[in-house]
Design an enzyme around this catalytic site. Structure first.
Site, mmCIF file in Angstrom:
data_model
loop_
_atom_site.group_PDB
_atom_site.id
_atom_site.type_symbol
_atom_site.label_atom_id
_atom_site.label_comp_id
_atom_site.label_asym_id
_atom_site.label_seq_id
_atom_site.Cartn_x
_atom_site.Cartn_y
_atom_site.Cartn_z
ATOM 1 C CG LEU A 63 30.542 38.982 43.315
ATOM 2 C CD1 LEU A 63 30.146 38.301 42.032
ATOM 3 C CD2 LEU A 63 32.113 39.180 43.616
ATOM 4 C CB SER A 64 31.577 45.568 45.782
ATOM 5 O OG SER A 64 31.814 45.244 46.985
ATOM 6 C CB ALA A 65 28.773 48.093 42.179
#
Length: 259
Positions: A63-65
């Protein structure tokens, strides 16, 4: 990239912090973020980190930030009835937020921010790893069974296929909106741009900048750099030396309507 926003105690507090830092700027994007609890896309043993503004990876799951996803959602300028392609769709978290933005919103506050468009929305994802697609469908199934927002939205469920996004035949289908969740080399920029319809928007990490590219004409493009980012590069096709591309089948998505 990440860590620019204070950690929250729950999903709503995370979103409040993203708004305060001006990563979330529109009501449409805020509604999509609030409808989906970020922690639900984490493995149970890592849920305590879900509301930090940081990327998360465990094996192939990534998951990206939150600040990156909010900038992506704002840049895509999503509207009802559009087609969307998510390259490197991962857990399906972003695709699930997008499904709310592609559907039609009975809520008056949202309707004032989006232009109603004819036609059915399309919400497709291409992911390199089969185990991640299995994980994404598990999360989507859980979300559908537990979501309390079905009485507020009409939307199109995302569909995911296994494949390398560099092996899609660009002429096979074009989309209104495209996002790539891996670093794109300059040599692949035109390949990505050709997946867009005229008037479409492509958001991708290009040369360590999150970049928005709008196709304003058949051979006319507008480019805007958004923020500095650091993404793992796109995986190169295993059959790169043969010069052949696979036509990855992209299924029609299932349209869901509030009852």
């Amino acid at each position: 990239m990440g860590g620019a926003v204070s950690a929250g105690e729950d999903n709503d507090e995370l979103i409040d912090n993203l708004k305060e830092a001006h990563y979330i700027r529109s009501d449409l994007v805020e509604q999509a973020f609030r409808a989906i609890d970020r922690a639900d896309y984490y493995l149970e043993e890592f849920r305590d980190n879900a509301y930090k503004d940081l990327a998360w990876r465990h094996g192939n799951i990534h998951l990206s930030a939150p600040c990156i996803y909010s900038e992506v959602m704002e840049a895509l300028d999503l509207q009802p009835g559009l087609s969307f392609l998510n390259l490197g769709s991962g857990t399906g978290y972003l695709s699930t937020m997008v499904l709310f933005s592609l559907g039609r919103f009975p809520c008056k506050i949202i309707r004032s921010y989006v232009k109603q468009r004819p036609g059915k929305p399309q919400n497709h994802g291409v992911e390199l790893h089969a185990d991640v697609i299995e994980y994404a469908y598990q999360k989507l199934d859980t979300f559908i069974k537990t979501c309390d927002s079905f009485d507020k939205f009409e939307f199109c469920e995302p569909s995911f296929v296994v494949g390398n996004c560099l092996e899609i035949t660009p002429e096979s289908r074009q989309y209104d909106r495209v996002y790539c969740g891996a670093g794109v080399q300059k040599e692949h920029e035109n390949y990505m741009k050709n997946m867009l319809k005229v008037g479409g928007i492509l958001v991708l990490p290009l040369e360590e900048k999150l970049t928005k590219i709008t196709r304003t004409g058949y051979n006319i493009w507008e480019t805007k750099k958004i923020i500095a980012v650091s993404f793992a590069p796109l995986a190169q096709p295993k059959n790169r030396d043969t010069g052949k591309s696979k036509a990855i089948p992209l299924r029609k998505c299932k349209q869901s309507t509030a009852l």
